[in-house]
Scaffold this active site. Structure first.
Site, PDB file in Angstrom:
ATOM      1  N   CYS A 603       0.835  -1.198   0.000  1.00 44.23           N
ATOM      2  CA  CYS A 603       0.000   0.000   0.000  1.00 44.23           C
ATOM      3  C   CYS A 603       0.877   1.257   0.000  1.00 44.23           C
ATOM      4  CB  CYS A 603      -0.920  -0.016   1.218  1.00 44.23           C
ATOM      5  SG  CYS A 603      -2.138   1.327   1.244  1.00 44.23           S
ATOM      6  N   ASP A 605       0.436   3.704   1.872  1.00 45.55           N
ATOM      7  CA  ASP A 605       0.373   4.287   3.214  1.00 45.55           C
ATOM      8  C   ASP A 605       1.774   4.663   3.698  1.00 45.55           C
ATOM      9  OD1 ASP A 605       0.258   4.314   6.251  1.00 45.55           O
ATOM     10  OD2 ASP A 605      -1.855   4.016   5.785  1.00 45.55           O
ATOM     11  N   ARG A 607       2.976   4.902   6.545  1.00 44.03           N
ATOM     12  CA  ARG A 607       3.480   4.174   7.724  1.00 44.03           C
ATOM     13  C   ARG A 607       4.162   2.868   7.349  1.00 44.03           C
ATOM     14  NH1 ARG A 607      -2.235   4.116  10.626  1.00 44.03           N
ATOM     15  NH2 ARG A 607      -2.737   3.593   8.452  1.00 44.03           N
ATOM     16  N   HIS A 664      -1.995  -4.014   5.358  1.00 45.94           N
ATOM     17  CA  HIS A 664      -1.666  -3.491   6.683  1.00 45.94           C
ATOM     18  C   HIS A 664      -2.944  -3.110   7.418  1.00 45.94           C
ATOM     19  CE1 HIS A 664      -2.454   0.861   5.856  1.00 45.94           C
ATOM     20  NE2 HIS A 664      -2.263   0.460   4.608  1.00 45.94           N
ATOM     21  N   CYS A 667      -6.096   0.284   7.030  1.00 47.61           N
ATOM     22  CA  CYS A 667      -5.929   0.750   5.649  1.00 47.61           C
ATOM     23  C   CYS A 667      -7.089   1.673   5.267  1.00 47.61           C
ATOM     24  CB  CYS A 667      -5.853  -0.443   4.698  1.00 47.61           C
ATOM     25  SG  CYS A 667      -5.621   0.018   2.967  1.00 47.61           S
TER      26      CYS A 667
END
Length: 793
Positions: A603, A605, A607, A664, A667
């Site tokens: 992803c 993302d 993080r 993760h 999400c």
């Protein structure tokens, strides 16, 4: 699709739904692959069992008893479904010594007692502790046993009788060569030639012929030659089962009996557990990726081996352990369940009862040659290269020599002692160098900083000029309290005299600076990834930064204006700290081109730091990131072919060995999927998220059980969708022609990973090949690198 209405017609899945449909009455079914695999393993196990019994000096039926019990009992109750157990060549030396010292009936009792000890150890759940033994010790032990077996069987191959020890066999070899029996030598030579040449037959005819096991062909061929030529050689003589010897009460010194039990327990347990781990790797690398085959439960496997040894000893059989040769044959033949192992045991029983006249035709030199070749193969060149590459050849050599000259238990003890000494030597081997660079004093510390290195560290530190600018490079992963105090005290004194100290470490493995903790020196934003994290520790904020922070605190509408400063600062720190460490590696990659080992699709993302959670560096991963780690089905990209292009390039051009889909927790894309509806405006984000609808449908479908995370239900619907999405995208990957082709060739594997951000914990999907299974389980990746099984026994 409306997913937020509470009506009964909604497609929103419910947490209370069971994982799988109700179980009906169980039926014992045998897959065709298991049936054919059991026959292949039986044809290998039959001659090997007789040969190992011959090598130990035990009654020949004892080998058949152990093979049958290993297949039926260990196969049924063990924790490694595809591992085949039976009499093992690694136990030959131990058993032969026990028989010579205490007799056969007492040896059977020792075998049963060792089985009880294994059952007790399994109850204590200590099976994984066997994996802590250095591989160099295990390989050295097996090599020593193999050398001892080969030396003993060589005498039988030459028509003689082996001596009681490896040293005596070496000393007696010249006389044996001078009085070699031609008939025995001919039979043995034919057997060895067949064993070595049969697996190498060329062409289509050779490929068809190789389906018959080399061991069976070699022994059958030697038997036919001996019968047709009328050669005068000793043959197998299976006495009547009515006279088969059963165990008696142990007779002998208590300490000697206890040492025998301990040795049998140690060798059978370590060999079986390591073999089970190897079988898991073989299953995962198989063409079907081990579809539906669960990973080994090591504690259950130890219990199964214990039960088999108790019964084998009680029935007058040899000690039982997991056997690599038969297990490899079982996996290679396509076995899919423990039925193949159990059926192989059944065929052994039928052969022992019905084929005695045929077995009596086998020449003993042929069995001796078979076991001799197995013993030689136990001295593996691959293992020697491995231990040499890891600088453990000394441990390997000492263990091998100790096993050959003294004994197995003593040799293993010597190997453990040397391994500990080598580890301590490496721990205390710290190199400290000093140089001057650009007017700064550079102190480079290579290795682990323990109290043993403190005197040299302190001497080097105090030789640095007072008031100078010092950079201390700590190139190691461990610093004990004594070293920390020494470095901290010197740093405080050097700063007090007007000097500067900068403590650095390798990129990604930074060691915290030991400067005194004061109000001005405490930086809570420091993290282990400091070299590439855009933080401002120790830097005086500019007026612009202070104004921006004040603006953020007052929550004004003015946008942040420090992004450029943070970015420039981070780039500057990379050029100053990290670039010198990675320049050589990047220069090599620039010359040779990229050769990543896997495609990592995850992803977007912020993080998820792929290099951090995979411990990878430049050139390791070919990474694709998008919103929701989605893999559109072929033909559904609608003008966006970026993911498909990356897959094609990674699979066909870069020839990656694996593809990993990593989802993760929390999400945002999955949350948007759950909260979305048919009336949402067709924004670019919504058009992209339509590729995640199959994941929603999979979660709502009753044909698929919900994915589980380490044996528990997901915390909520969002987490369930995050897990399901990983499984669904793996299914989408299989629809791509390059991926399907490489999977069919067995040159590509697929993996699913779920990263829980809040826990900083990675979970690996078990059985990623079976995307339609009722057992999509994400298992926790432990710090030791092993997986914590989440499957029910």
């Amino acid at each position: 699709m409306t997913l937020c209405t509470p009506a009964r017609t909604t497609n929103r899945p419910r947490i209370q739904r069971p994982h799988s449909p109700p179980e009906g009455p169980r039926r014992f079914r045998v897959a065709g692959a298991d049936l054919s695999a059991s026959v292949a393993v039986f044809l290998i196990a039959l001659p090997l069992s007789l040969g190992i019994a011959l090598a130990t000096g035990a009654p020949l039926q004892a080998g058949l008893v152990a093979a049958a019990v290993g297949g039926l009992v260990a196969g049924r109750f063990g924790g490694s479904p595809l591992q085949v157990s039976g009499p093992a060549a690694g136990l030959t030396v131990v058993t032969a010594e026990l028989i010579q010292r205490y007799g056969w009936r007492t040896t059977c009792a020792i075998t049963a007692l060792a089985g009880l000890t294994q059952l007790a150890l399994s109850a204590l759940r200590v099976a994984r502790s066997a994996l802590a033994v250095s591989p160099a010790i295990v390989h050295g032990m097996l090599a020593g046993i193999g050398a001892t077996i080969a030396l003993a069987q060589l005498h039988i191959v030459l028509g003689g009788t082996p001596q009681s020890s490896a040293v005596d066999n070496v000393l007696g070899l010249p006389a044996q060569l001078a009085h070699a029996q031609p008939a025995a030598l001919v039979i043995s030579a034919l057997t060895v030639a067949a064993l070595l040449c049969w697996p190498r037959l060329p062409g289509r005819a050779g490929r068809l012929a190789r389906k018959a096991p080399a061991a069976l062909v070699a022994v059958a061929g030697a038997t036919a030659v001996a019968a047709l030529a009328g050669l005068a050689v000793p043959h197998v003589d299976l006495p009547s089962w009515s006279s088969h010897a059963l165990p008696g009460l142990p007779e002998g010194p208590v300490l000697g009996i206890a040492a025998g039990v301990l040795t049998i327990t140690l060798v059978t347990s370590v060999q079986s557990l390591l073999s089970a781990v190897a079988v898991d790797k073989l299953v995962a690398a198989r063409g079907d990726l081990g579809r539906g085959v669960p990973r080994s439960d090591l504690d259950r496997e130890l219990a199964g081996q214990g039960a088999a040894n108790v019964l084998s000893g009680a029935l007058g059989g040899l000690p039982v352990a997991g056997v690599a040769v038969r297990s490899v044959a079982n996996v290679s033949a396509g076995a899919v369940s423990r039925a193949s192992t159990m059926l192989h045991g059944l065929w052994i029983v039928l052969a022992a009862l019905l084929l005695v006249p045929v077995l009596d035709l086998i020449p003993l030199p042929a069995l001796a040659a078979l076991v001799m070749v197995v013993g030689i193969q136990m001295v593996s060149i691959t293992h020697i290269r491995t231990v040499t590459r890891h600088r453990e050849v000394v441990v390997y050599a000492v263990t091998l020599t100790g096993v050959v000259l003294v004994g197995i238990l003593e040799g293993v003890a010597l190997g453990i002692a040397v391994a500990i000494a080598v580890a301590l030597h490496r721990l205390t081997r710290t190199r400290i160098t000093r140089e001057e660079r650009d007017g700064r004093q550079l102190l480079h510390v290579r290795g682990q900083l323990t109290f043993l290195a403190v005197p040299r560290l302190s001497r080097a530190l105090h030789q640095l000029p007072r008031g100078s600018d010092v950079v201390v490079e700590l190139d190691g992963s461990f610093m004990d309290h004594a070293a920390y105090e020494a470095l901290s005290d010197w740093t405080a004194g050097h700063l007090a005299h007007g000097g500067t100290v900068e403590t650095t470490g390798p990129s990604g493995a930074r060691i915290s600076e030991p400067a005194p903790v004061t109000a001005s020196a405490s930086h809570p934003c420091c993290r282990p990834w400091t070299p590439w994290h855009n933080h401002q520790c120790g830097e005086k904020p500019t007026e612009t930064t202070e104004a921006t922070e004040a603006a953020e605190t007052s929550r004004t509408a003015e946008p942040r204006r420090t992004t450029g400063l943070h970015l420039a600062s981070g780039i500057g720190k990379f050029q100053r700290n990290t670039a010198p460490l990675v320049r050589d590696e990047l220069a090599r990659l620039a010359r040779e081109g990229q050769r990543p080992s896997q495609l990592f699709l995850t992803c977007a993302d912020s993080r998820l730091v792929t290099s951090m959670i995979t411990s990878s560096g430049p050139g390791d991963l070919f990474t694709v990131r998008n919103v929701g780690n989605l893999v559109p089905l072929p033909g559904e990209e609608s003008g966006d072919d970026s993911v498909a292009a990356a897959i094609e390039y990674a699979v066909d051009v870069l020839r990656v060995e694996s593809i990993t889909v990593c989802g993760h927790s929390g999400c945002g894309a999955m949350q948007a999927l759950l909260s979305g509806g048919p009336d949402d405006p067709p924004t670019p984000l919504r058009r992209w998220l339509r590729h995640g609808r199959p994941s929603l449908e999979r979660m709502a479908s009753r044909r698929h059980a919900w994915a589980r995370i380490s044996g528990r239900l997901p915390a909520d619907a969002v987490e369930q969708l995050c897990l399901t999405n990983v499984v669904q995208q793996l299914e989408h990957l299989r629809a791509y022609e390059p991926v399907a082709r490489r999977l069919a060739e067995g040159t590509l594997t697929l993996h699913g990973v779920y990263f829980h951000v809040g826990e900083a914990q990675a979970y690996l999907l078990s059985g990623t090949d079976e995307v339609h299974s009722y057992d999509d389980v994400f298992t926790q990746v432990m710090p030791t690198g092993h997986l914590e099984s989440a499957r029910a026994s």
